[in-house]
Structure formats: structure tokens, C-alpha cells
Scaffold this motif. Sequence first.
Motif, PDB file in Angstrom:
ATOM      1  N   LYS A 285       0.064  -0.672   2.268  1.00  0.00           N
ATOM      2  CA  LYS A 285       0.101  -0.132   3.627  1.00  0.00           C
ATOM      3  C   LYS A 285       1.429   0.596   3.852  1.00  0.00           C
ATOM      4  O   LYS A 285       1.732   1.556   3.161  1.00  0.00           O
ATOM      5  CB  LYS A 285      -0.145  -1.236   4.652  1.00  0.00           C
ATOM      6  CG  LYS A 285      -1.561  -1.816   4.587  1.00  0.00           C
ATOM      7  CD  LYS A 285      -1.805  -2.833   5.697  1.00  0.00           C
ATOM      8  CE  LYS A 285      -3.244  -3.342   5.648  1.00  0.00           C
ATOM      9  NZ  LYS A 285      -3.517  -4.336   6.710  1.00  0.00           N
ATOM     10  N   ALA A 286       2.254   0.124   4.771  1.00  0.00           N
ATOM     11  CA  ALA A 286       3.506   0.818   5.095  1.00  0.00           C
ATOM     12  C   ALA A 286       4.693   0.302   4.293  1.00  0.00           C
ATOM     13  O   ALA A 286       5.814   0.760   4.505  1.00  0.00           O
ATOM     14  CB  ALA A 286       3.804   0.677   6.594  1.00  0.00           C
TER      15      ALA A 286
ATOM     16  N   LEU B 158      -5.585   0.766  -6.121  1.00  0.00           N
ATOM     17  CA  LEU B 158      -6.461  -0.398  -6.150  1.00  0.00           C
ATOM     18  C   LEU B 158      -7.477  -0.354  -5.019  1.00  0.00           C
ATOM     19  O   LEU B 158      -8.643  -0.723  -5.196  1.00  0.00           O
ATOM     20  CB  LEU B 158      -5.628  -1.670  -6.080  1.00  0.00           C
ATOM     21  CG  LEU B 158      -4.613  -1.850  -7.223  1.00  0.00           C
ATOM     22  CD1 LEU B 158      -3.833  -3.138  -7.027  1.00  0.00           C
ATOM     23  CD2 LEU B 158      -5.318  -1.851  -8.577  1.00  0.00           C
ATOM     24  N   ASN B 159      -7.027   0.049  -3.835  1.00  0.00           N
ATOM     25  CA  ASN B 159      -7.905   0.256  -2.689  1.00  0.00           C
ATOM     26  C   ASN B 159      -7.177   1.199  -1.743  1.00  0.00           C
ATOM     27  O   ASN B 159      -6.120   1.731  -2.083  1.00  0.00           O
ATOM     28  CB  ASN B 159      -8.279  -1.074  -2.008  1.00  0.00           C
ATOM     29  CG  ASN B 159      -7.051  -1.907  -1.656  1.00  0.00           C
ATOM     30  OD1 ASN B 159      -6.149  -1.415  -0.973  1.00  0.00           O
ATOM     31  ND2 ASN B 159      -7.028  -3.152  -2.111  1.00  0.00           N
ATOM     32  N   LYS B 160      -7.727   1.413  -0.566  1.00  0.00           N
ATOM     33  CA  LYS B 160      -7.139   2.402   0.336  1.00  0.00           C
ATOM     34  C   LYS B 160      -5.767   1.973   0.854  1.00  0.00           C
ATOM     35  O   LYS B 160      -5.011   2.804   1.365  1.00  0.00           O
ATOM     36  CB  LYS B 160      -8.073   2.673   1.507  1.00  0.00           C
ATOM     37  CG  LYS B 160      -8.281   1.483   2.435  1.00  0.00           C
ATOM     38  CD  LYS B 160      -9.194   1.859   3.590  1.00  0.00           C
ATOM     39  CE  LYS B 160      -9.367   0.695   4.564  1.00  0.00           C
ATOM     40  NZ  LYS B 160     -10.243   1.069   5.715  1.00  0.00           N
ATOM     41  N   ASN B 161      -5.421   0.700   0.699  1.00  0.00           N
ATOM     42  CA  ASN B 161      -4.136   0.208   1.196  1.00  0.00           C
ATOM     43  C   ASN B 161      -3.112  -0.071   0.091  1.00  0.00           C
ATOM     44  O   ASN B 161      -1.925  -0.200   0.376  1.00  0.00           O
ATOM     45  CB  ASN B 161      -4.333  -1.087   1.997  1.00  0.00           C
ATOM     46  CG  ASN B 161      -5.099  -0.859   3.277  1.00  0.00           C
ATOM     47  OD1 ASN B 161      -4.913   0.156   3.947  1.00  0.00           O
ATOM     48  ND2 ASN B 161      -5.975  -1.802   3.610  1.00  0.00           N
ATOM     49  N   THR B 162      -3.579  -0.163  -1.126  1.00  0.00           N
ATOM     50  CA  THR B 162      -2.696  -0.647  -2.190  1.00  0.00           C
ATOM     51  C   THR B 162      -2.741   0.281  -3.404  1.00  0.00           C
ATOM     52  O   THR B 162      -3.826   0.653  -3.867  1.00  0.00           O
ATOM     53  CB  THR B 162      -3.099  -2.065  -2.637  1.00  0.00           C
ATOM     54  OG1 THR B 162      -3.200  -2.912  -1.495  1.00  0.00           O
ATOM     55  CG2 THR B 162      -2.071  -2.630  -3.603  1.00  0.00           C
ATOM     56  N   ARG B 163      -1.576   0.609  -3.924  1.00  0.00           N
ATOM     57  CA  ARG B 163      -1.474   1.385  -5.158  1.00  0.00           C
ATOM     58  C   ARG B 163      -0.179   1.008  -5.855  1.00  0.00           C
ATOM     59  O   ARG B 163       0.741   0.463  -5.246  1.00  0.00           O
ATOM     60  CB  ARG B 163      -1.512   2.896  -4.871  1.00  0.00           C
ATOM     61  CG  ARG B 163      -0.357   3.421  -4.059  1.00  0.00           C
ATOM     62  CD  ARG B 163      -0.530   4.908  -3.753  1.00  0.00           C
ATOM     63  NE  ARG B 163       0.614   5.447  -3.016  1.00  0.00           N
ATOM     64  CZ  ARG B 163       0.760   5.418  -1.716  1.00  0.00           C
ATOM     65  NH1 ARG B 163      -0.188   4.843  -0.961  1.00  0.00           N
ATOM     66  NH2 ARG B 163       1.830   5.933  -1.134  1.00  0.00           N
ATOM     67  N   PHE B 164      -0.136   1.299  -7.132  1.00  0.00           N
ATOM     68  CA  PHE B 164       1.092   1.015  -7.870  1.00  0.00           C
ATOM     69  C   PHE B 164       1.251   2.042  -8.986  1.00  0.00           C
ATOM     70  O   PHE B 164       0.314   2.738  -9.384  1.00  0.00           O
ATOM     71  CB  PHE B 164       1.089  -0.413  -8.450  1.00  0.00           C
ATOM     72  CG  PHE B 164       0.208  -0.592  -9.657  1.00  0.00           C
ATOM     73  CD1 PHE B 164       0.716  -0.434 -10.947  1.00  0.00           C
ATOM     74  CD2 PHE B 164      -1.129  -0.926  -9.512  1.00  0.00           C
ATOM     75  CE1 PHE B 164      -0.088  -0.601 -12.047  1.00  0.00           C
ATOM     76  CE2 PHE B 164      -1.943  -1.092 -10.612  1.00  0.00           C
ATOM     77  CZ  PHE B 164      -1.423  -0.927 -11.885  1.00  0.00           C
TER      78      PHE B 164
ATOM     79  N   ARG C 200      11.128  -0.660   1.031  1.00  0.00           N
ATOM     80  CA  ARG C 200      11.114   0.346   2.106  1.00  0.00           C
ATOM     81  C   ARG C 200       9.962   0.075   3.053  1.00  0.00           C
ATOM     82  O   ARG C 200       8.863  -0.304   2.629  1.00  0.00           O
ATOM     83  CB  ARG C 200      10.982   1.746   1.519  1.00  0.00           C
ATOM     84  CG  ARG C 200      10.865   2.855   2.570  1.00  0.00           C
ATOM     85  CD  ARG C 200      10.667   4.220   1.927  1.00  0.00           C
ATOM     86  NE  ARG C 200      11.829   4.584   1.134  1.00  0.00           N
ATOM     87  CZ  ARG C 200      11.800   5.432   0.113  1.00  0.00           C
ATOM     88  NH1 ARG C 200      10.643   5.972  -0.263  1.00  0.00           N
ATOM     89  NH2 ARG C 200      12.890   5.720  -0.546  1.00  0.00           N
ATOM     90  N   TYR C 201      10.242   0.299   4.329  1.00  0.00           N
ATOM     91  CA  TYR C 201       9.185   0.258   5.348  1.00  0.00           C
ATOM     92  C   TYR C 201       9.031   1.661   5.909  1.00  0.00           C
ATOM     93  O   TYR C 201       9.995   2.273   6.378  1.00  0.00           O
ATOM     94  CB  TYR C 201       9.550  -0.715   6.468  1.00  0.00           C
ATOM     95  CG  TYR C 201       8.594  -0.652   7.639  1.00  0.00           C
ATOM     96  CD1 TYR C 201       7.275  -1.074   7.509  1.00  0.00           C
ATOM     97  CD2 TYR C 201       9.012  -0.137   8.875  1.00  0.00           C
ATOM     98  CE1 TYR C 201       6.393  -0.993   8.584  1.00  0.00           C
ATOM     99  CE2 TYR C 201       8.138  -0.063   9.952  1.00  0.00           C
ATOM    100  CZ  TYR C 201       6.826  -0.491   9.797  1.00  0.00           C
ATOM    101  OH  TYR C 201       5.950  -0.409  10.843  1.00  0.00           O
ATOM    102  N   ASN C 202       7.807   2.196   5.829  1.00  0.00           N
ATOM    103  CA  ASN C 202       7.514   3.534   6.334  1.00  0.00           C
ATOM    104  C   ASN C 202       6.742   3.431   7.648  1.00  0.00           C
ATOM    105  O   ASN C 202       5.848   2.596   7.794  1.00  0.00           O
ATOM    106  CB  ASN C 202       6.660   4.312   5.322  1.00  0.00           C
ATOM    107  CG  ASN C 202       7.349   4.465   3.983  1.00  0.00           C
ATOM    108  OD1 ASN C 202       8.372   5.119   3.866  1.00  0.00           O
ATOM    109  ND2 ASN C 202       6.777   3.840   2.955  1.00  0.00           N
ATOM    110  N   PHE C 203       7.115   4.264   8.577  1.00  0.00           N
ATOM    111  CA  PHE C 203       6.379   4.265   9.853  1.00  0.00           C
ATOM    112  C   PHE C 203       6.065   5.707  10.264  1.00  0.00           C
ATOM    113  O   PHE C 203       6.622   6.655   9.744  1.00  0.00           O
ATOM    114  CB  PHE C 203       7.172   3.576  10.952  1.00  0.00           C
ATOM    115  CG  PHE C 203       8.505   4.204  11.259  1.00  0.00           C
ATOM    116  CD1 PHE C 203       8.604   5.233  12.192  1.00  0.00           C
ATOM    117  CD2 PHE C 203       9.654   3.785  10.612  1.00  0.00           C
ATOM    118  CE1 PHE C 203       9.829   5.809  12.482  1.00  0.00           C
ATOM    119  CE2 PHE C 203      10.875   4.360  10.901  1.00  0.00           C
ATOM    120  CZ  PHE C 203      10.974   5.375  11.833  1.00  0.00           C
TER     121      PHE C 203
END
Length: 716
Positions: free
Chosen positions: A669-670, A616-622, A713-716
Motif C-alpha cells: 500500500k503506502a 503479488l496483488n494490487k497492494n503488494t509488490r517487491f 518510507r510512507y507515501n501519501f
Amino acid sequence: MKYILTCIITLSLATFNYAQESEKKNNQSVPSEELLEEVLVTSASREIQKRSEVPGSIATLNAQSIEETKAFGIDQLVNQVPGVFMSTSRAASNEQHFMAVRSPISTKALFLYLEDGLQIRPTSVFNHNALLEMNDLSYGRIEVLKGPASSIYGSESIGGSFNFITKAPSQDLSGSLSFQRNDLGLTRYEFEISDQPSKKFGFYLGGQYAQREDGPVAHSDYEKTAITFKTVYDINATLKWTTVFDIIDYRSDMAGSLSEADYTAGNYESEQTFTEREAIAFRARSTFDKLWNANNKTSFNFIIRNNQMDQNPSYRIRQFRNQGQLTGFGSGEVNSNQFRSYVGLIQHKLDMNFANSSLIVGATTDYSPQNYQAETTDVLVDTQTGRNISFTTNTGDFILNYKADILNYAGFFQYEISPIASLKITAALRYDAFEYDYDNQVDGIAGVDDTVDTFNNITPKLGANYNFNRSFGIYGNYSQGFTPPQVSTLYRNRNELRGIQPSRYHNYEIGGYFTSRSKITIDAALYVLEGRNTLITLRDENDIFFNTNAGSTRSYGIEYGITFRPNKNISITHNGSYAQHRYIDFFDRGTDYSDTDRETAPSLLGTSLITYRKELNKNTRFSITAEHELVGSYNTSFEGQIQNDDGTTATATYDGHNVFNIRATVTYKAFEIWGHALNIFDELYAARASFNRFRNENTFTIGNPLAFHFGARYNF
């Protein structure tokens, strides 16, 4: 057979023509990652190879496939491979499973499970549930090589070899924390951390804790802790040192199968209340890869294993009956199997300037001392419900109590040559020797006398690849497979009537592969697998399972995978197989069952997937995936007949099933969240159905009902 052969030839010719036309229509350069020859695999030789140079049926589940699937069971991954059916009940089995690859659904030692190209268990101590001794969080890629691979990997790789390749350390500090839960009673926590703090050193650490409570099937709780730690140290420009440590701590109830009446009525109250399996597995591997020069490389591998599996198994319980009525009593057993392993493997690869040829030579030694004890139990049965409600161990009443020192040593080579640019010929040969030094700890009470049994085998392989161009090729191979008797099977069943012999297999295969600018990918194989002394499981006159050899068997069929990508957002995949599994020469209790279909052997297997991905944008996808699982009908007994109440007979069969699932993932994002809707039409189906001739009915391992799975999940 003629029909199958015609289909594959037609498909190959059509693909060849399509490839030629495609090249004519487009003179633009093709990105390297989209070319067939750039698909890299390791399963065929423990060395990185192009797919186009492997004369066999090999499938790869890459990091993207694993990430998109968000599997909470290995079956959700490997069942995407054509011709593979890992039969497990997510509702009850708790990672305990059956497997079918070019063979019926069974528990037999026909499959080799590898981590980074090395066996996770020693030969002759196979356990069909060995995959529960692995940490599925740590896989970066999975490769499945179908058919015998004994010439490189050794025995038990008959139906297929499953190579689970651990994740490499990341270049920068990264990691994740995740949580999963579903209404099958499962909760799972995961963590990962990875880094390369210097140019020479990197590490990966990943762990999980899973727990099931109050699932839809009674007596199906379990707990599992799994941790993997990997380090990679580039000592210098020509020497790399890799270590991997795995520890698995597992305990599970064993719900057992359901009667036909309970299965059809939706009564999932297990007959068992106390059966269970506990396993603790530790593996440590150290590998030194030495690059001597541009043409010579040696890999030194050292492995230590320390395993223990304790069971109060549901499949060993026998309920006593009098004129068909329960007496309230029964029998069973408790057993414990412990082994340690000390393994050394050296493999050298020499690249030659002559005809683009290469030679791999290697040797391995595996010394695995094993302890095994099995004692009888008395079982108390509720005559009203048929449930096994308690047991007492008859301490000292041994079925088996032995120590066995297992030694397997082998030498192998593989030679590849390209007499012309488009042709690659591969020849391999392996010699294996096995020595079982059996020491009975209860002489004169149970088991056989002390003995030393030896087995040896020479296993060849010959194959060729011909690549018409950079996107289309064909291959053919002949290979042999060899499986020595399992130690516990050999000494549990050893007498004049049931002496266990090694099983040998001959595999004949042709296939083809094609890709076109990421639009369409096709992989197909046609095979015949001839078995001699195939190991099968029967019930004796006392309703007790035992193993014996069938005279000869034959499996033949076609496997194919097709992926179509109409655009960058959509992919459509269908993986399928059609096969026949037959007894060619087989007698049981004086009856000739030759030239009959084998039991629990579906002809049709298939998985279809439609995936839509959108950024959808640089931060969001599905992404969202719709999945269809197909298992065709099969006989549940080679005897083939059920006696009806009216005196007529009917074939003992299972009708097969169709199951539909939906998976969706959103990434912001993450953060990632995902959900699975399993068996969305709530179809009643069995992960495996088999026939109990003493009850004169089918019994069923129940498949999962409609269920929802959630993860974050949280990715870092």
C-alpha cells in the motif's frame, strides 16, 4: 584498436540483421514507449529530443531506475552508466569523490554538473566535490552525455556532462516521509510534498538531513542538510515560469588516505584528527519559456549562486621527517573560497519546414566575483602513531589572499537538418571568452602582482545519426572541448616553470543503439579523445602537490550497455567499458614519460545487474537486485616503479576489485521498506589508490566493508 573496431562493426551488423528479422517475424504494432525514437532526452541541447536524433553517447536513468536503486549516494546511480566511475568511499568519504569518464580517476575539471541543464558552479571555480552541493532527493531523472559538450554547455564538459533533472509537481497532493540507517554510521531523514492546487500552478518541496557518526573509518563524521523548492506557473497557454531554489549546508571530516600497512592490516585509524570541509551553497533559478508560435520558442534563464567552502584539507598536510623518521612536526593550511554568481542565459529554437531542420541560438553571461584566502598552519604529529593530533593557524601568513572578478560570456548555435528521413545531421559552434581580474590583497607578501588574464576559444561539433528503422540506428561525431585554468590553480602555481595553460581536447566517436520490443536494448560507442596541455597533479621536491600541463594525452576505448528482459519480471543489464589512457608527450624533472600509461586509469570498468520484480496483488509488490561492480587493475604512478627493500624495483599498481551487492524492496500500500547488503563477500578494496613517492608506497582511500543499509518510507 583494430580488435575494438572489429568488435563494434560486428556488433552493429549483427544488430542490424536481428532488427530486420524481428520486424519480419512480427507485424503487430509496437507500443510507443518501447520504441527507440520515443526515448526522450534533454542533455544534448537543453531541448527535448528523441534519442535517435542525438549524435553522441547519452544514457538516461529514469524515475523507475532511481526509485528501484534507493540510492543513499549519487555514485550508486551514475555508476550504472557505461564508462562512468564515480569513485567514493561510502565508509569514509561522505559524498566527497573522484570521477572518471573517458579519463583517469582524478579531481580535474573534466566534468560538468548541471541542474535542469544549467551549471551549478561557474566555469573556472570547479570543485570535484561539487555534487555534495546538490540534493539527490529532488532528482526525477539523470542524463549523462559522455564526451565533450562544450559547443552547447561550455567549458569543462570534457569527459562528460551530468544533468540532474528536478522532479515536476504532481497533479494531486502527494508526498513522503522516509528514514534510512546503516552500519557505516549513516542516518538519513527525508521528506517530500508536491501538489498542483490549480490548473496553472504547481510546486515541489523536498528536503533531507544526513548524519554520520562512528563509522568504520576513524575521523569520518559528517552532517548535511539539503532543501529544494520548485514552482511551475503556467501564466498562459504560451508562457511558463519555473523557479528552483536549492540550499545545501554541509560539514564533513576529511579522513584522508591510508598507508599500505594500515590498509592491508585493516587498521582504519585515520592519520587525521582535525581536517574538515564545510560548504554552504545557495542557488536560485528563474526560467521563462515562451512559445511564440508552433515553430518558435525562447527560454530566458536567470541564476544567482552564493557559495562558500572552508577547508582544513588533509591533502595539504606535510609531515616533516629527518632521515626518514618523524620529527613530531608538520605543516598544512586552512583556506576559504567564496563566490557569488549572476547569470543570464537566453536560448531560442526555430523549427523550419525545410528538410525537418531546426536552429538553436543562444548567449550567456556569467559574472562571478570570488574571494580566496589560504593561510599556513603548524601541525603537531604523534611520532608513535603518525597521527596529526593538533594544529595552529599562522594568522596573516598567507599562501594566497585575493579577489578575482570572473567574467564568462559566450554565444552558440546548433543547426540540425534531415536531408532524408533516416538521416539527421547536427552542426554546432560556440564562442567563449573568459576574463579573470585578479586583485592580490597581500601585495609583496604572497601571490603574484595584480593582473587581468583573458582566454577565449571557439568550439565546434559535427555529428550525424542514421536510423535504419524505428529500433536501430548509428551515429558519429567530432567535437572539441576546452577547459580554461581554474582561478585558484592559476595563481597558486603561476611562475615560469609552472605556468598553467588552457587544456584542449578533440573527440572522435562512432556508436550505435538498438532496441527490440522491450526484450533487448544495446548502446555502444567507440571513441578517441586527444588532449593538449592536459592538466595533471604532481608532487615537488618538498612533497607539496602542484598542478602543471602535460604535453599531450590520448584516451581511447569502447563503452557499451546491454539490457535483456526475458519477461516482464526480469531484467539483466551489463554496462561496461574498455579503455586505454596514455601520455603521448610528457616530461617530468628531466625524464621522458612519453608513450606511457597514465596513473589511476583502469582499463576495465563494469556494472552488472539482475533484477526480479513481482506484483503479488494490487497492494503488494517487491523487487530484488543482485549487482556486481568491476574495477580493473591500474598503475598508481606514471613513474611506475617502487623500490623494494632488497634493492629491486616493481611496478606501482593496484590490482582492481570485484564487489557484489544485493538490494531488495517491498511495497505494501503506502509503505515501502528496503535493504542493501553491500560488499557481501567483505572484499578489501580501494575507492582509489595512488602512489606516494616520498613514502615509496601506495596509499588507499578505503572502500566500504560488508555493511547493511535499511530504509522505510510512507507515501501519501
